[in-house]
Design a protein around this motif. Sequence first.
Motif, short mmCIF file in Angstrom:
data_model
loop_
_atom_site.label_atom_id
_atom_site.label_comp_id
_atom_site.label_asym_id
_atom_site.label_seq_id
_atom_site.Cartn_x
_atom_site.Cartn_y
_atom_site.Cartn_z
N PHE A 39 -7.39 -11.72 -5.26
CA PHE A 39 -7.53 -11.09 -3.94
C PHE A 39 -6.23 -10.40 -3.52
O PHE A 39 -6.25 -9.27 -3.03
N GLY A 40 -5.13 -11.07 -3.66
CA GLY A 40 -3.86 -10.50 -3.25
C GLY A 40 -2.73 -11.50 -3.44
O GLY A 40 -2.95 -12.71 -3.43
N LEU B 211 -1.98 -10.63 6.75
CA LEU B 211 -2.35 -9.22 6.88
C LEU B 211 -3.30 -8.79 5.76
O LEU B 211 -4.22 -7.99 6.00
N LEU B 212 -3.10 -9.31 4.56
CA LEU B 212 -4.05 -9.02 3.49
C LEU B 212 -5.43 -9.59 3.82
O LEU B 212 -6.46 -8.96 3.57
N GLU B 213 -5.45 -10.79 4.35
CA GLU B 213 -6.71 -11.45 4.69
C GLU B 213 -7.49 -10.68 5.75
O GLU B 213 -8.73 -10.72 5.79
N THR B 214 -6.79 -9.98 6.63
CA THR B 214 -7.46 -9.24 7.71
C THR B 214 -7.79 -7.82 7.31
O THR B 214 -8.11 -6.99 8.17
N GLY B 215 -7.70 -7.51 6.01
CA GLY B 215 -8.10 -6.20 5.53
C GLY B 215 -6.98 -5.22 5.32
O GLY B 215 -7.22 -4.05 5.02
N GLY B 216 -5.75 -5.67 5.48
CA GLY B 216 -4.62 -4.77 5.30
C GLY B 216 -4.31 -4.48 3.84
O GLY B 216 -4.71 -5.22 2.94
N THR B 217 -3.59 -3.41 3.63
CA THR B 217 -3.13 -3.03 2.30
C THR B 217 -1.78 -3.67 2.01
O THR B 217 -1.17 -4.32 2.87
N ALA B 218 -1.29 -3.43 0.80
CA ALA B 218 0.04 -3.91 0.45
C ALA B 218 1.09 -3.36 1.40
O ALA B 218 2.05 -4.05 1.77
N ALA B 219 0.92 -2.11 1.85
CA ALA B 219 1.88 -1.51 2.78
C ALA B 219 1.85 -2.21 4.13
O ALA B 219 2.90 -2.47 4.74
N ASP B 220 0.65 -2.51 4.63
CA ASP B 220 0.54 -3.24 5.90
C ASP B 220 1.24 -4.60 5.81
O ASP B 220 2.01 -4.99 6.69
N ALA B 221 0.94 -5.32 4.72
CA ALA B 221 1.52 -6.65 4.55
C ALA B 221 3.03 -6.58 4.43
O ALA B 221 3.77 -7.36 5.06
N ALA B 222 3.53 -5.64 3.63
CA ALA B 222 4.97 -5.53 3.42
C ALA B 222 5.69 -5.20 4.72
O ALA B 222 6.76 -5.77 5.02
N ALA B 223 5.13 -4.28 5.51
CA ALA B 223 5.78 -3.91 6.77
C ALA B 223 5.82 -5.08 7.74
O ALA B 223 6.84 -5.35 8.39
N ARG C 184 -3.57 0.66 6.74
CA ARG C 184 -4.87 0.76 7.40
C ARG C 184 -4.85 0.18 8.82
O ARG C 184 -5.63 0.59 9.67
N LEU C 185 -4.01 -0.82 9.02
CA LEU C 185 -4.06 -1.59 10.27
C LEU C 185 -3.28 -0.89 11.39
O LEU C 185 -2.48 0.02 11.16
N ARG C 186 -3.52 -1.37 12.61
CA ARG C 186 -2.82 -0.83 13.78
C ARG C 186 -1.35 -1.24 13.76
O ARG C 186 -0.98 -2.28 13.20
N LEU C 187 -0.52 -0.45 14.42
CA LEU C 187 0.88 -0.80 14.56
C LEU C 187 1.03 -2.15 15.27
O LEU C 187 1.90 -2.95 14.92
N ARG C 188 0.17 -2.43 16.23
CA ARG C 188 0.22 -3.72 16.93
C ARG C 188 0.04 -4.88 15.95
O ARG C 188 0.70 -5.90 16.05
N ILE D 163 1.12 -7.12 -3.81
CA ILE D 163 0.05 -6.41 -4.49
C ILE D 163 -1.26 -6.82 -3.82
O ILE D 163 -1.53 -8.01 -3.65
N ASP D 164 -2.05 -5.83 -3.43
CA ASP D 164 -3.29 -6.14 -2.73
C ASP D 164 -4.49 -6.13 -3.68
O ASP D 164 -4.37 -5.88 -4.88
N ARG D 165 -5.67 -6.40 -3.14
CA ARG D 165 -6.89 -6.55 -3.95
C ARG D 165 -7.29 -5.25 -4.66
O ARG D 165 -7.98 -5.27 -5.67
N TRP D 166 -6.84 -4.11 -4.10
CA TRP D 166 -7.20 -2.82 -4.69
C TRP D 166 -6.22 -2.37 -5.78
O TRP D 166 -6.45 -1.37 -6.44
N GLY D 167 -5.11 -3.09 -5.91
CA GLY D 167 -4.11 -2.73 -6.90
C GLY D 167 -2.95 -1.92 -6.36
O GLY D 167 -2.09 -1.49 -7.12
N ASN D 168 -2.90 -1.70 -5.03
CA ASN D 168 -1.73 -1.06 -4.44
C ASN D 168 -0.57 -2.05 -4.44
O ASN D 168 -0.77 -3.25 -4.25
#
Length: 597
Positions: A13-14, A30-42, A126-130, A413-418
């Motif tokens: 999954f991630g 953040l990954l669990e809530t649908g975020g990408t690797a970029a969302d999680a890293a930030a 993908r996720l909001r800045l908040r 690394i997220d579920r999509w491979g990013n």
Amino acid sequence: MTFSTRPEIQGTFGVVTSTHWIASAVGMKLLETGGTAADAAAAMGFTLHVVEPHLNGPLGDMPALVRSAGDTAPHVICGQGVAPAGASIAHYRSEGLDRIPGSGLLATVVPGAFDAWMLMLRDHGRLRLRDILEPAIFYARHGHPILSRVAATIEGLSDFFRNEWPTSYETWLPRGRAPAAGVLFRNPALADTWERLLLEAEAAKGREAQIEAARRAFYQGFVAEAIDGWMRQACVLDASGTAHKGVMTGEDMAGWQASYESPLSVDYEGWTVWKAGMWSQGPTLLQSLRTLEGSGIAEMDSRGADFVHMVTEAMKLSFADREAYYGDPDHSDIPTDTLLSREYAEERRALLGAEASLTQRPGRIDGFDRQVDAAVARAKASEEALGGGVGAGEPTMAHLSEKRGDTVHIDVIDRWGNSVSATPSGGWLQSSPVVPGLGMPLNSRAQMFWLDEGLPTSLAPGRRPRTTLSPSMAEEPDGTRHAFGTPGGDQQDQWQLMLFLRFVHSAMNLQEAIDAPLFNTSHFQGSFDPRAVRPGHLMVEPNFGEAVIADLRARGHAVEVAEPWTIGRLTAACRTSDGLLKAAATPRLMQAYAIGR
């Protein structure tokens, strides 16, 4: 026989890994809530600003490698800010300086970390800045268990803060007392800053528009205004032992943005390795790999004296070249193709001998003799340099003063491979006073520059300092993708080189390769004030064993044996071609963690 302190994390999954368990947990959320690797890293990055404030901050720097699932190579996000318009050699010399202080306001370049995170989020999230900022706001507002090293850093600087940097005293010693290790520590001013930024950003419609509004609020709005107003009147004591005013203005901030670049790369044993450009120290790892090709390194025991000696001698050559040739390629002619060529590496490989080298030996490339001679002369003048002041320099882990800064690292690394590999740093609590009302201090990356004309690392307005920050990505012949890195200043690419060689040449998994004993050298010109050089120096962990250590001393290395389990803060993650995800984190200092499922 391999050894592991903990399991290699595996899943589909991630995976996330970082230098603090809270940041890793935030990333996984953040990954669990649908975020990408970029969302999680930030989100991890902003959390690390809160929980490791002695190692990084929002007004620091942040290079990252970002690779989308379908990309054949990563992109570099350059979050390394530039020298301000007023940062001239003439001005610094007129202040009575022959070296840029390692702390204080003259050491500041344009803050790069925030805009780098925003650029990554805008284009890869993908996720909001908040969603990204709320974990950091929570820990800043409600508190986090402060690390013992953070508490010790604050305690050691308490008198200095009280007498010289009162804004830092108010922030880090609330109610006039240094926090005890493990107690809840809060930074309400930082939480207020992020909440105001969100309020302004959310006046815009749509996710991308809000991110752009946040960038404007930071670099042209209330954050830049607070920094500009304070810098125009502040005059504070720095590592030179004298009080100085800074030169950065709001105009400097408004005129800079993070940017994308293509990475540099080499192939090694069928692998491809990517690093940031010549403004980072990343190419030293690439040069070292070129030098080690055909050296017999593949047949050496990575825990043996032959391996330690050969890798150390190759690194000495690469780091000598770093001092002579590296710098901002937008401002200097840098012979990158030559430095990374096999022909040049063959010349350098011929210098690898049976004895430890004790001199600086940059390569000679036609047309660059002045730079080479200057690098050798500087190193000679800096041999065994001691000193430095409050906030000066960046340590090699626990071996130097608690008053020095360091860095953090993130791999996701997220579920999509990013995937993302990022190394935030700068803006340490001990490097510069807290900007009033913001809850964050400025960076001190300008200390990478020299106050001598005509060099690729000469101080000049608009030029990037040659940073030590150095995230990594690699790909195996079978398509397995890796992201890895570490804090550690000049040691970052030393430890990563060892890790990578163990990936390629051993049967170790990620965790076993990280747990294996590490070493590093301070033989070459240091990047941080006081820019020390220690000819022949070699620090090793004691679990190499007495026989290996004795062998290295017999070869002429000035061996320093570290305390057990104190070198390196490596983390790593990978994705195999069939989608299996793996991650690992160092047990050293007992705070880095990998999480995944």
